[in-house]
Design an enzyme around this catalytic site. Sequence first.
Site, PDB file in Angstrom:
ATOM      1  CB  SER A 144      30.963 -25.513  47.985  1.00  0.00           C
ATOM      2  OG  SER A 144      30.319 -26.765  48.164  1.00  0.00           O
ATOM      3  CE1 TYR A 157      35.165 -28.253  46.174  1.00  0.00           C
ATOM      4  CE2 TYR A 157      33.385 -28.695  47.725  1.00  0.00           C
ATOM      5  CZ  TYR A 157      33.837 -28.157  46.531  1.00  0.00           C
ATOM      6  OH  TYR A 157      32.952 -27.507  45.696  1.00  0.00           O
TER       7      TYR A 157
HETATM    8  P1  NAD Z   1      34.470 -27.603  36.458  1.00  0.00           P
HETATM    9  O1  NAD Z   1      35.435 -28.688  36.777  1.00  0.00           O
HETATM   10  O2  NAD Z   1      33.523 -27.775  35.320  1.00  0.00           O
HETATM   11  O3  NAD Z   1      35.253 -26.215  36.263  1.00  0.00           O
HETATM   12  C1  NAD Z   1      36.342 -25.876  37.057  1.00  0.00           C
HETATM   13  C2  NAD Z   1      37.151 -24.797  36.359  1.00  0.00           C
HETATM   14  O4  NAD Z   1      38.264 -24.493  37.195  1.00  0.00           O
HETATM   15  C3  NAD Z   1      37.714 -25.236  35.009  1.00  0.00           C
HETATM   16  O5  NAD Z   1      37.556 -24.206  34.065  1.00  0.00           O
HETATM   17  C4  NAD Z   1      39.200 -25.465  35.278  1.00  0.00           C
HETATM   18  O6  NAD Z   1      40.030 -25.165  34.171  1.00  0.00           O
HETATM   19  C5  NAD Z   1      39.449 -24.478  36.414  1.00  0.00           C
HETATM   20  N1  NAD Z   1      40.600 -24.885  37.205  1.00  0.00           N
HETATM   21  C6  NAD Z   1      40.727 -26.000  37.972  1.00  0.00           C
HETATM   22  N2  NAD Z   1      41.970 -26.055  38.491  1.00  0.00           N
HETATM   23  C7  NAD Z   1      42.635 -24.967  38.034  1.00  0.00           C
HETATM   24  C8  NAD Z   1      43.955 -24.466  38.197  1.00  0.00           C
HETATM   25  N3  NAD Z   1      44.878 -25.113  38.934  1.00  0.00           N
HETATM   26  N4  NAD Z   1      44.290 -23.315  37.573  1.00  0.00           N
HETATM   27  C9  NAD Z   1      43.394 -22.667  36.816  1.00  0.00           C
HETATM   28  N5  NAD Z   1      42.127 -23.080  36.629  1.00  0.00           N
HETATM   29  C10 NAD Z   1      41.758 -24.220  37.226  1.00  0.00           C
HETATM   30  O7  NAD Z   1      33.675 -27.376  37.815  1.00  0.00           O
HETATM   31  P2  NAD Z   1      32.343 -26.568  38.214  1.00  0.00           P
HETATM   32  O8  NAD Z   1      31.388 -27.560  38.764  1.00  0.00           O
HETATM   33  O9  NAD Z   1      31.927 -25.649  37.147  1.00  0.00           O
HETATM   34  O10 NAD Z   1      32.929 -25.779  39.477  1.00  0.00           O
HETATM   35  C11 NAD Z   1      33.097 -24.383  39.514  1.00  0.00           C
HETATM   36  C12 NAD Z   1      33.142 -23.960  40.973  1.00  0.00           C
HETATM   37  O11 NAD Z   1      31.890 -24.297  41.586  1.00  0.00           O
HETATM   38  C13 NAD Z   1      34.228 -24.649  41.790  1.00  0.00           C
HETATM   39  O12 NAD Z   1      34.833 -23.722  42.651  1.00  0.00           O
HETATM   40  C14 NAD Z   1      33.446 -25.683  42.593  1.00  0.00           C
HETATM   41  O13 NAD Z   1      34.069 -25.996  43.818  1.00  0.00           O
HETATM   42  C15 NAD Z   1      32.136 -24.962  42.801  1.00  0.00           C
HETATM   43  N6  NAD Z   1      31.018 -25.834  43.122  1.00  0.00           N
HETATM   44  C16 NAD Z   1      30.551 -26.745  42.211  1.00  0.00           C
HETATM   45  C17 NAD Z   1      29.489 -27.579  42.570  1.00  0.00           C
HETATM   46  C18 NAD Z   1      28.901 -28.611  41.633  1.00  0.00           C
HETATM   47  O14 NAD Z   1      28.035 -29.383  42.073  1.00  0.00           O
HETATM   48  N7  NAD Z   1      29.286 -28.655  40.385  1.00  0.00           N
HETATM   49  C19 NAD Z   1      28.917 -27.477  43.842  1.00  0.00           C
HETATM   50  C20 NAD Z   1      29.424 -26.528  44.726  1.00  0.00           C
HETATM   51  C21 NAD Z   1      30.467 -25.728  44.348  1.00  0.00           C
END
Ligand code: NAD
Length: 268
Positions: A144, A157
């Site tokens: 991130s 985080y």
């Molecule tokens: P999301 O919530 O849509 O997806 C998260 C995924 O992680 C889901 O499929 C969920 O089932 C899985 N997950 C969560 N906890 C879990 C657990 N205990 N065991 C197994 N699976 C688990 O989120 P996203 O926005 O697609 O995020 C994906 C990645 O991108 C994350 O690591 C997040 O930190 C990172 N990220 C997202 C953003 C944003 O703005 N959306 C920004 C920076 C980083």
Amino acid sequence: MTPPQPGRRALVTGSLQGIGLAIATALAAEQCHLVLHGLGDAEQQENARQTVLAAGALSVTVHGHDLSDATQVQALMAAVLADGPLDILVNNAGIQQTVPLAEVPLELWQRFLAVNLSAAFLTMQAALPRMAARGYGRVVNIASVHGLVASPHKAPYVASKFGLVGVSKVAALEYARAGSREQGGVTVNCICPGWTETTLLEPQILDRAAQVGGDREAGVRSLLAEKQPSQRMSLPAEIAQLAAWLCHPVAHNITGAAIPVEGGWTSQ
Ligand code: NAD
């Protein structure tokens, strides 16, 4: 884009939705075998399976291990590796929550470190030696912008994502000499997204909308105005294209990088 090497086998954690599903779809379009993973019901699993098959995946399996439990992470990797070699590992699963540091319960801190950091450590520990033995491997860790800079109320985080960037650099160094240009080598990189359109952000968007007395769009505009100079959210598919490109053999000398995709956030 021409499929670089059809037939690669890829595990994408947290790939039933959001950025993970977009990455799995991009790899499917390059004719990979996909191992999907995430917490979700049968319907969500089936939707994700159909999405990647429609995109061109050569095969699809789905796992539902809870990555907050180290033994489950190890069980996931044992199951995946028992089915065959793994070429591409994308550690994408993650959790997000905003809490002032003084109010973070110990259990929440530990859960963040387990899901966002320790799970990636354990999957890399299982996958990398085998990738090195075969001369090709790609690890793409979805960190991130909060792996590069901090924001208030995100102690667990930010700690987990800085940790992920750090352990990825160590892994990159340890496997830098594996393989050859012809084989593709073994690389370990992080992608560091800023604000990206997924449900993960929804609580923060709605909180901000309430603070500024506006609708959801007003919340989005306010979050972007504060941090992301482009004033544009990223789309999951955009992050996915970068992840897929890092898996190409041509990217054999990009390793240990933490690549920001955040509209200039960390340039300020
Ligand atoms: P999301 O919530 O849509 O997806 C998260 C995924 O992680 C889901 O499929 C969920 O089932 C899985 N997950 C969560 N906890 C879990 C657990 N205990 N065991 C197994 N699976 C688990 O989120 P996203 O926005 O697609 O995020 C994906 C990645 O991108 C994350 O690591 C997040 O930190 C990172 N990220 C997202 C953003 C944003 O703005 N959306 C920004 C920076 C980083």
